[in-house]
Scaffold this motif. Sequence first.
Motif, PDB file in Angstrom:
ATOM      1  N   TYR A   1       0.546   5.196   0.928  1.00  0.00           N
ATOM      2  CA  TYR A   1      -0.249   6.232   1.563  1.00  0.00           C
ATOM      3  C   TYR A   1       0.472   7.574   1.403  1.00  0.00           C
ATOM      4  O   TYR A   1       1.688   7.655   1.489  1.00  0.00           O
TER       5      TYR A   1
ATOM      6  N   LEU B   1       0.722  -5.089   9.298  1.00  0.00           N
ATOM      7  CA  LEU B   1       1.137  -4.121   8.284  1.00  0.00           C
ATOM      8  C   LEU B   1       2.487  -3.552   8.716  1.00  0.00           C
ATOM      9  O   LEU B   1       2.602  -2.956   9.791  1.00  0.00           O
TER      10      LEU B   1
ATOM     11  N   LEU C   1       4.197   7.072   2.374  1.00  0.00           N
ATOM     12  CA  LEU C   1       4.485   5.908   3.209  1.00  0.00           C
ATOM     13  C   LEU C   1       4.172   4.637   2.425  1.00  0.00           C
ATOM     14  O   LEU C   1       3.093   4.499   1.854  1.00  0.00           O
TER      15      LEU C   1
ATOM     16  N   LEU D   1       1.831  -5.881   3.799  1.00  0.00           N
ATOM     17  CA  LEU D   1       1.014  -6.710   4.683  1.00  0.00           C
ATOM     18  C   LEU D   1       1.556  -8.130   4.697  1.00  0.00           C
ATOM     19  O   LEU D   1       1.716  -8.757   3.649  1.00  0.00           O
TER      20      LEU D   1
ATOM     21  N   GLN E   1       0.772  11.356   3.122  1.00  0.00           N
ATOM     22  CA  GLN E   1       0.509  12.018   4.391  1.00  0.00           C
ATOM     23  C   GLN E   1       1.029  13.448   4.323  1.00  0.00           C
ATOM     24  O   GLN E   1       2.234  13.684   4.238  1.00  0.00           O
TER      25      GLN E   1
ATOM     26  N   PHE F   1       0.840  -1.184   0.000  1.00  0.00           N
ATOM     27  CA  PHE F   1       0.000   0.000   0.000  1.00  0.00           C
ATOM     28  C   PHE F   1       0.880   1.240   0.000  1.00  0.00           C
ATOM     29  O   PHE F   1       1.897   1.291   0.686  1.00  0.00           O
TER      30      PHE F   1
ATOM     31  N   TRP G   1       5.403  -0.924   8.117  1.00  0.00           N
ATOM     32  CA  TRP G   1       5.498   0.405   7.521  1.00  0.00           C
ATOM     33  C   TRP G   1       6.946   0.810   7.263  1.00  0.00           C
ATOM     34  O   TRP G   1       7.835   0.559   8.076  1.00  0.00           O
ATOM     35  N   GLY G   2       7.150   1.460   6.124  1.00  0.00           N
ATOM     36  CA  GLY G   2       8.381   2.193   5.925  1.00  0.00           C
ATOM     37  C   GLY G   2       8.291   3.524   6.646  1.00  0.00           C
ATOM     38  O   GLY G   2       7.210   3.944   7.065  1.00  0.00           O
ATOM     39  N   ALA G   3       9.432   4.194   6.769  1.00  0.00           N
ATOM     40  CA  ALA G   3       9.484   5.459   7.505  1.00  0.00           C
ATOM     41  C   ALA G   3       8.996   6.631   6.663  1.00  0.00           C
ATOM     42  O   ALA G   3       8.783   7.722   7.193  1.00  0.00           O
TER      43      ALA G   3
ATOM     44  N   GLY H   1       0.980  17.032   9.528  1.00  0.00           N
ATOM     45  CA  GLY H   1      -0.057  17.233  10.530  1.00  0.00           C
ATOM     46  C   GLY H   1      -1.374  16.539  10.234  1.00  0.00           C
ATOM     47  O   GLY H   1      -2.335  16.676  11.000  1.00  0.00           O
ATOM     48  N   LYS H   2      -1.427  15.785   9.140  1.00  0.00           N
ATOM     49  CA  LYS H   2      -2.655  15.084   8.761  1.00  0.00           C
ATOM     50  C   LYS H   2      -2.461  13.577   8.863  1.00  0.00           C
ATOM     51  O   LYS H   2      -1.358  13.097   9.120  1.00  0.00           O
ATOM     52  N   SER H   3      -3.534  12.844   8.640  1.00  0.00           N
ATOM     53  CA  SER H   3      -3.452  11.383   8.721  1.00  0.00           C
ATOM     54  C   SER H   3      -3.122  10.789   7.359  1.00  0.00           C
ATOM     55  O   SER H   3      -3.288  11.444   6.321  1.00  0.00           O
ATOM     56  N   PRO H   4      -2.649   9.541   7.315  1.00  0.00           N
ATOM     57  CA  PRO H   4      -2.341   8.904   6.028  1.00  0.00           C
ATOM     58  C   PRO H   4      -3.597   8.695   5.183  1.00  0.00           C
ATOM     59  O   PRO H   4      -4.654   8.326   5.694  1.00  0.00           O
TER      60      PRO H   4
END
Lengths: 112, 111
Positions: free
Chosen positions: B36, B99, B88, B92, B38, B34, B101-103, B41-44
Amino acid sequence: DAMVIQNPRYQVTQFGKPVTLSCSQTLNHNVMYWYQQKSSQAPKLLFHYYDKDFNNEADTPDNFQSRRPNTSFCFLDIRSPGLGDAAMYLCATSARREETQYFGPGTRLLVL
Amino acid sequence: QKEVEQNSGPLSVPEGAIASLNCTYSDRGSQSFFWYRQYSGKSPELIMSIYSNGDKEDGRFTAQLNKASQYVSLLIRDSQPSDSATYLCAGLLYSNYQLIWGAGTKLIIKP
């Protein structure tokens, strides 16, 4: 529109004062997740619910608890916030664990 | 340890050019990926998901997956200043549905 809602969007608390963050969803998804995200870092999974089954990540501090009273709502309780708990808290949902996760807008927590 | 790695950037791309974001993963048990976006200050926000080898296109975005090389990429054509954000990558694991995650890669589109 189907969505994930988080309240409040901003929360200021004092060191050691319990705080509760809420998440609701209209997607009717089975799985709900809580993540913690600090600046310039990836989201860190705290726990998730698959339906009513609670799954705690091994490294989630005991200070963090969660409740899911019904399909639509999930709460994150921080019993005694420390300065290190200041972060963005993200709620996400997915229809099933192997499917895409959709995020709410997040709650920014500040600990004074 | 199961990892997803991304170059943190910032990656600077001129407006109108193609932005190429890359991600490698260590666990062959990762089956779905996936991307994403971002904003600060906001969500993915989900941009693309990809499950099979090859390319998947959606508007200006193309995701590429190469399971043999354990490599996932996201191409953004005709980059716009509004594409400036952190991207991001997440994989999975089907073994435990975790899940990873990469940084994230910070992308800057310069007008």
